[in-house]
Design a protein around this motif. Structure first.
Motif, mmCIF file in Angstrom:
data_model
loop_
_atom_site.group_PDB
_atom_site.id
_atom_site.type_symbol
_atom_site.label_atom_id
_atom_site.label_comp_id
_atom_site.label_asym_id
_atom_site.label_seq_id
_atom_site.Cartn_x
_atom_site.Cartn_y
_atom_site.Cartn_z
ATOM 1 N N ARG A 136 -22.152 7.331 -49.263
ATOM 2 C CA ARG A 136 -23.657 7.802 -48.655
ATOM 3 C C ARG A 136 -23.251 8.912 -47.702
ATOM 4 O O ARG A 136 -24.205 9.462 -47.067
ATOM 5 C CB ARG A 136 -24.162 6.606 -47.941
ATOM 6 C CG ARG A 136 -24.861 5.733 -48.951
ATOM 7 C CD ARG A 136 -25.369 4.411 -48.396
ATOM 8 N NE ARG A 136 -24.160 3.495 -48.152
ATOM 9 C CZ ARG A 136 -23.873 3.133 -46.825
ATOM 10 N NH1 ARG A 136 -24.494 3.895 -45.900
ATOM 11 N NH2 ARG A 136 -22.679 2.343 -46.461
ATOM 12 N N PRO A 182 -23.715 12.385 -45.882
ATOM 13 C CA PRO A 182 -24.686 13.302 -46.040
ATOM 14 C C PRO A 182 -24.150 14.767 -46.740
ATOM 15 O O PRO A 182 -24.883 15.213 -47.338
ATOM 16 C CB PRO A 182 -25.343 13.446 -44.695
ATOM 17 C CG PRO A 182 -25.109 12.297 -43.708
ATOM 18 C CD PRO A 182 -23.835 11.831 -44.535
ATOM 19 N N LYS A 183 -22.860 15.090 -46.120
ATOM 20 C CA LYS A 183 -22.179 16.249 -46.622
ATOM 21 C C LYS A 183 -21.190 16.009 -47.521
ATOM 22 O O LYS A 183 -20.438 16.750 -47.859
ATOM 23 C CB LYS A 183 -21.773 17.023 -45.324
ATOM 24 C CG LYS A 183 -22.747 17.367 -44.418
ATOM 25 C CD LYS A 183 -22.628 18.152 -43.334
ATOM 26 C CE LYS A 183 -23.602 18.840 -42.448
ATOM 27 N NZ LYS A 183 -23.468 19.448 -41.414
ATOM 28 N N TYR A 202 -18.984 10.936 -40.251
ATOM 29 C CA TYR A 202 -20.364 10.918 -39.953
ATOM 30 C C TYR A 202 -20.726 9.732 -38.934
ATOM 31 O O TYR A 202 -19.889 8.687 -39.026
ATOM 32 C CB TYR A 202 -21.546 11.359 -40.874
ATOM 33 C CG TYR A 202 -21.391 10.388 -42.008
ATOM 34 C CD1 TYR A 202 -20.671 10.024 -42.941
ATOM 35 C CD2 TYR A 202 -22.616 9.179 -41.625
ATOM 36 C CE1 TYR A 202 -21.004 9.109 -43.746
ATOM 37 C CE2 TYR A 202 -22.769 8.066 -42.604
ATOM 38 C CZ TYR A 202 -22.020 8.030 -43.719
ATOM 39 O OH TYR A 202 -22.247 7.018 -44.813
#
Ligand SMILES: N[C@@H](CCC(=O)N[C@@H](CS)C(=O)NCC(=O)O)C(=O)O
Length: 243
Positions: A43, A45-46, A51
């Motif tokens: 999951r 985001p990048k 994260y």
């Protein structure tokens, strides 16, 4: 509460990713408690770790984690440093992240012996007979990334020359100080530590590691940060005491 998404301990280090170790250290330097979650990669985001999830605010990328901490918690990682020292610290950090990092990727993923001892084990959770296919596909993607980025176009000996130049620069910058910019850690120490620790790691059998091991100050630096922020070493050879 802050959740930091990580890969988990590997190679005798708190994490195989220098960027994840950087985020861990930034949170520790700032005195912010956090929990680790090792199941967040899918999951991300990048598409990369680390994260964080800070009470619902998702921040991807270790440098944006730093900026988030500075803004939300008012913590200045470079407190006490003048503009020239701040600039020098930033330049050292980005030398590691945008140049030396690619040497680490090439070492780990491009050299069969290192791959077998290291990244091959990232795939242990994937059942056979699928595992070799996934390993092959990921390795091919990484080789392509190295080509596109450009570091992978250098010969092996050119790659070593470039990486050793970076490591020598780090050793010269550190000198006999406990941290890069003096008596206390600054933001760049969070980043640089991960690279120093990875290149000194016995899981990498290369000329670059041999060059890094010539710098006793880098070994002491790694040991100091492991002891102070990660509860001690993790079975890595220690430096002899400073003379
Ligand atoms: N600029 C990013 C770099 C993060 C990064 O490159 N993470 C790597 C691990 S060292 C990753 O998650 N790679 C997975 C992939 O590219 O698929 C940061 O500072 O957080």
């Amino acid at each position: 509460m802050i959740t930091l998404y990580t890969f988990g301990p590997f190679f005798g280090l708190p994490d195989p990713s220098p960027f994840v170790m950087k985020a861990m250290l930034l949170l520790k330097f700032a005195g912010l408690p956090f929990v680790e979650n090792r199941k967040g990669f899918a999951r991300a985001p990048k598409g990369k770790l680390p994260y964080i999830d800070d009470d619902g605010t998702i921040v991807a990328d270790s440098t944006f984690v730093r900026f988030h901490i500075e803004k939300k918690y008012g913590f200045d990682f470079d407190a006490g440093l003048g503009p020239e020292q701040r600039a020098c610290a930033w330049a050292a950090e980005k030398m590691c992240e945008e140049h030396l990092y690619w040497a680490l990727v090439a070492e780990r993923w491009g050299i069969d012996e290192n791959f077998a001892k290291g990244p091959a084990r990232f795939f242990r959770a994937i059942p056979m007979p699928l595992r070799p296919l996934v390993q092959f596909t990921v390795r091919r993607k990484i080789r392509k990334t190295l080509q596109l980025q450009g570091f992978g176009r250098h010969s092996r000996s050119e790659q070593v020359t470039l990486a050793v130049a970076d490591i020598n620069a780090l050793a010269a910058l550190l000198g006999e100080k406990p941290f890069l910019m003096g008596e206390r850690p600054c933001g760049a120490d969070a980043a640089v530590f991960g690279f120093v620790a990875n290149f000194l790691d016995p899981a990498l059998a290369t000329e670059i590691r041999a060059a890094a091991e010539k710098h006793q100050n880098l070994i002491r630096y790694r040991d100091r940060i492991l002891a102070d922020y990660f509860g001690g070493g993790v079975g890595l050879p220690a430096a002899p005491p400073a003379k």
